[in-house]
Enzyme design. Structure first.
Site, PDB file in Angstrom:
ATOM      1  N   CYS A   1       0.820  -1.228   0.000  1.00  0.00           N
ATOM      2  CA  CYS A   1       0.000   0.000   0.000  1.00  0.00           C
ATOM      3  C   CYS A   1       0.846   1.268   0.000  1.00  0.00           C
ATOM      4  CB  CYS A   1      -0.929   0.014   1.203  1.00  0.00           C
ATOM      5  SG  CYS A   1      -2.127  -1.314   1.129  1.00  0.00           S
TER       6      CYS A   1
ATOM      7  N   HIS B   1      -3.978   6.958   1.324  1.00  0.00           N
ATOM      8  CA  HIS B   1      -4.171   5.640   0.712  1.00  0.00           C
ATOM      9  C   HIS B   1      -5.566   5.158   1.083  1.00  0.00           C
ATOM     10  CE1 HIS B   1      -4.130   1.464  -0.062  1.00  0.00           C
ATOM     11  NE2 HIS B   1      -3.966   1.107   1.197  1.00  0.00           N
TER      12      HIS B   1
ATOM     13  N   ASN C   1     -10.007  -0.949  -2.071  1.00  0.00           N
ATOM     14  CA  ASN C   1      -8.582  -0.705  -1.803  1.00  0.00           C
ATOM     15  C   ASN C   1      -7.772  -1.234  -2.991  1.00  0.00           C
ATOM     16  OD1 ASN C   1      -5.904  -0.931  -0.968  1.00  0.00           O
ATOM     17  ND2 ASN C   1      -6.408  -1.582   1.116  1.00  0.00           N
TER      18      ASN C   1
HETATM   19  N1  ACO Z   1     -18.529 -10.365   5.582  1.00  0.00           N
HETATM   20  C1  ACO Z   1     -19.184 -10.735   6.686  1.00  0.00           C
HETATM   21  N2  ACO Z   1     -18.578 -11.059   7.837  1.00  0.00           N
HETATM   22  C2  ACO Z   1     -17.243 -11.006   7.856  1.00  0.00           C
HETATM   23  C3  ACO Z   1     -16.489 -10.623   6.739  1.00  0.00           C
HETATM   24  C4  ACO Z   1     -17.186 -10.307   5.560  1.00  0.00           C
HETATM   25  N3  ACO Z   1     -16.557  -9.912   4.438  1.00  0.00           N
HETATM   26  N4  ACO Z   1     -15.171 -10.655   7.060  1.00  0.00           N
HETATM   27  C5  ACO Z   1     -15.097 -11.033   8.335  1.00  0.00           C
HETATM   28  N5  ACO Z   1     -16.355 -11.261   8.829  1.00  0.00           N
HETATM   29  C6  ACO Z   1     -16.749 -11.656  10.162  1.00  0.00           C
HETATM   30  C7  ACO Z   1     -15.684 -12.491  10.836  1.00  0.00           C
HETATM   31  O1  ACO Z   1     -15.821 -13.856  10.527  1.00  0.00           O
HETATM   32  C8  ACO Z   1     -15.972 -12.197  12.292  1.00  0.00           C
HETATM   33  O2  ACO Z   1     -17.087 -12.975  12.677  1.00  0.00           O
HETATM   34  P1  ACO Z   1     -17.192 -13.549  14.199  1.00  0.00           P
HETATM   35  O3  ACO Z   1     -17.237 -12.336  15.077  1.00  0.00           O
HETATM   36  O4  ACO Z   1     -18.468 -14.325  14.165  1.00  0.00           O
HETATM   37  O5  ACO Z   1     -15.948 -14.352  14.410  1.00  0.00           O
HETATM   38  C9  ACO Z   1     -16.423 -10.737  12.296  1.00  0.00           C
HETATM   39  O6  ACO Z   1     -16.871 -10.473  10.953  1.00  0.00           O
HETATM   40  C10 ACO Z   1     -15.315  -9.773  12.644  1.00  0.00           C
HETATM   41  O7  ACO Z   1     -14.161 -10.126  11.855  1.00  0.00           O
HETATM   42  P2  ACO Z   1     -12.858  -9.290  11.859  1.00  0.00           P
HETATM   43  O8  ACO Z   1     -11.907  -9.851  10.855  1.00  0.00           O
HETATM   44  O9  ACO Z   1     -12.374  -9.153  13.282  1.00  0.00           O
HETATM   45  O10 ACO Z   1     -13.421  -7.915  11.318  1.00  0.00           O
HETATM   46  P3  ACO Z   1     -12.993  -6.438  11.667  1.00  0.00           P
HETATM   47  O11 ACO Z   1     -13.966  -5.839  12.566  1.00  0.00           O
HETATM   48  O12 ACO Z   1     -11.542  -6.360  12.034  1.00  0.00           O
HETATM   49  O13 ACO Z   1     -13.161  -5.755  10.254  1.00  0.00           O
HETATM   50  C11 ACO Z   1     -11.771  -5.101   8.428  1.00  0.00           C
HETATM   51  C12 ACO Z   1     -12.415  -6.268   9.180  1.00  0.00           C
HETATM   52  C13 ACO Z   1     -12.846  -4.287   7.779  1.00  0.00           C
HETATM   53  C14 ACO Z   1     -10.890  -5.714   7.361  1.00  0.00           C
HETATM   54  C15 ACO Z   1     -10.964  -4.211   9.374  1.00  0.00           C
HETATM   55  O14 ACO Z   1     -10.175  -4.985  10.236  1.00  0.00           O
HETATM   56  C16 ACO Z   1     -10.071  -3.265   8.636  1.00  0.00           C
HETATM   57  O15 ACO Z   1     -10.498  -2.454   7.848  1.00  0.00           O
HETATM   58  N6  ACO Z   1      -8.775  -3.313   8.888  1.00  0.00           N
HETATM   59  C17 ACO Z   1      -7.833  -2.500   8.179  1.00  0.00           C
HETATM   60  C18 ACO Z   1      -7.599  -3.076   6.854  1.00  0.00           C
HETATM   61  C19 ACO Z   1      -6.707  -2.217   6.070  1.00  0.00           C
HETATM   62  O16 ACO Z   1      -6.666  -1.026   6.217  1.00  0.00           O
HETATM   63  N7  ACO Z   1      -5.929  -2.770   5.210  1.00  0.00           N
HETATM   64  C20 ACO Z   1      -5.121  -1.893   4.443  1.00  0.00           C
HETATM   65  C21 ACO Z   1      -3.906  -2.400   4.142  1.00  0.00           C
HETATM   66  S1  ACO Z   1      -4.044  -3.468   2.788  1.00  0.00           S
HETATM   67  C22 ACO Z   1      -2.433  -3.631   2.237  1.00  0.00           C
HETATM   68  O17 ACO Z   1      -1.515  -3.041   2.687  1.00  0.00           O
HETATM   69  C23 ACO Z   1      -2.176  -4.637   1.198  1.00  0.00           C
END
Ligand code: ACO
Length: 351
Positions: free
Chosen positions: A116, A278, A308
């Site tokens: 990123c 980003h 993204n």
């Molecule tokens: N749809 C539905 N449910 C989902 C999904 C989905 N796509 N993905 C995960 N879940 C569920 C999980 O199974 C989990 O369920 P559970 O509570 O029953 O176990 C719940 O949702 C929470 O999962 P988490 O993975 O903990 O979700 P989180 O709240 O962390 O949100 C997210 C995920 C949106 C990806 C967030 O963590 C985020 O945005 N993080 C930053 C990501 C980012 O900025 N990346 C950029 C860098 S990318 C790069 O450098 C290549």
């Protein structure tokens, strides 16, 4: 010493729009979950067998080259940032050179693997070449074709719903105009979190870094001589992300590295005319906006439309902001990124 200015900018996104609703046909997810957590409504997917990371980069590059008032033959050096290259090797830089028809072999190419933050790293390297008087026309490209490498099973849904395809490019040229162009760049990394957002297979590690199931690729018939048989079953060849750690670290590092650029040049957050973060997650951008006290007109987000696009996200957003008149001559523009590595960076530009 001259500064480097952005003499031309271009971007390209594939035609195919994939909405959150479309994803629910093959991923266990919902529009509500994706929008609430990330702000994303839709993304673009490239046409398989017709487009690649390089061809998308070339489409953006051709626009940037034309807007810079040069031809492909004038390009002295190509810097290509991506985490989704056409081939494991050679990199996209030489493929882009061929695609653009840059036939003179004096033009060197360099591939950047900083995910990123890739475009910020690429821009910073290009800036040094121009400032040092080594090159006059440096083409800097960020492009990604994520759609060919995502885990669409439930295991990978936290990552696969985020990513989209696209490309952006700029041409850097020297400028003697006082105070114009790239004023400063800042790059950082912390390798202790390398596996928190990574594709770890195939690779040479062979289990060296830890005991996670996905590191332990099956033994080959050649014993200690490691081959990659069977790694697909572990999911190691897909992106894996500790989303919460990435989120928590990003909201600290974004403001930190932006403030570093401002402090270096004697500016305040209120001096920024346009912040291009980003496009990782709309919630991260909103958090950064609030921390810096920026009004809505001073930050540009298009993650809602494209998801993204990793190394492409900053140049696509910069290009759209400029094309829609949100960046004008003389504006102070700040670019910032954070991502896998962890790596992060910023740049301050007087447009
Ligand atoms: N749809 C539905 N449910 C989902 C999904 C989905 N796509 N993905 C995960 N879940 C569920 C999980 O199974 C989990 O369920 P559970 O509570 O029953 O176990 C719940 O949702 C929470 O999962 P988490 O993975 O903990 O979700 P989180 O709240 O962390 O949100 C997210 C995920 C949106 C990806 C967030 O963590 C985020 O945005 N993080 C930053 C990501 C980012 O900025 N990346 C950029 C860098 S990318 C790069 O450098 C290549």
């Amino acid at each position: 010493m001259p500064h480097a200015k952005i003499a031309g900018i271009g971007c390209y996104v594939p035609e195919r729009v994939v909405t959150n609703h479309d994803l629910t046909a093959f991923i266990e997810t919902s529009d509500e979950w994706i929008q609430e957590r990330t702000g994303i409504k839709e993304r673009r997917y490239a046409k398989k067998h017709e487009e690649t990371t390089t061809t998308m980069g070339a489409r953006a590059a051709r626009i940037a080259i034309e807007r810079a008032g040069i031809t492909a033959e004038d390009v002295d050096f190509i810097i290509f940032a991506t985490l989704s290259p056409d081939y494991y090797f050679p990199g996209c830089g030489v493929l882009l050179q061929r695609e653009l028809g840059v036939t003179h072999c004096e033009a060197g190419t360099l591939d950047i693997r900083n995910q990123c933050s890739g475009f910020l790293y690429a821009l910073s390297v290009g800036n040094q070449f121009v400032r040092g008087g080594v090159y006059k026309n440096v083409l800097v490209v960020g492009a990604e074709m994520h759609s060919m490498g995502l885990d669409f099973s439930t295991r990978g849904r936290n990552v696969s719903v985020i990513f989209g395809d696209g490309a952006g490019a700029v041409v850097l040229q020297p400028t003697e105009e006082p105070g114009q162009g790239i004023l400063t760049t800042h790059l950082h990394s912390n390798g202790t979190e390398a596996e928190q957002l990574a594709v770890i297979g195939p690779g040479s590690h062979g289990g060296y870094y830890g005991n996670r199931e996905e590191y332990n690729f099956p033994e080959s018939e050649f014993g200690d001589i490691f081959v990659y048989d069977g790694f697909e079953a572990t999911g190691a060849h897909f992106p894996n992300m500790n989303g919460q750690l990435v989120f928590k670290t990003a909201v600290v590092k974004f403001p930190e590295v932006i403030m570093e650029a401002l402090n270096k040049t004697g500016y305040q957050p209120s001096d920024i005319d346009m912040l291009i973060p980003h496009q990782a997650n709309l919630r991260i951008s909103q958090f950064v906006q609030k921390t810096l006290g920026l009004s809505d007109e001073k930050i540009f987000n298009n993650i809602q439309k494209y998801g993204n696009t990793t190394a492409a996200s900053v140049p696509i957003a910069l290009c759209e902001a400029w094309e829609t008149g949100k960046i004008k001559a003389g504006d102070l523009v700040c670019l910032a990124a954070f991502g896998s590595g962890f790596t992060w960076g910023s740049a301050l530009i007087r447009w």
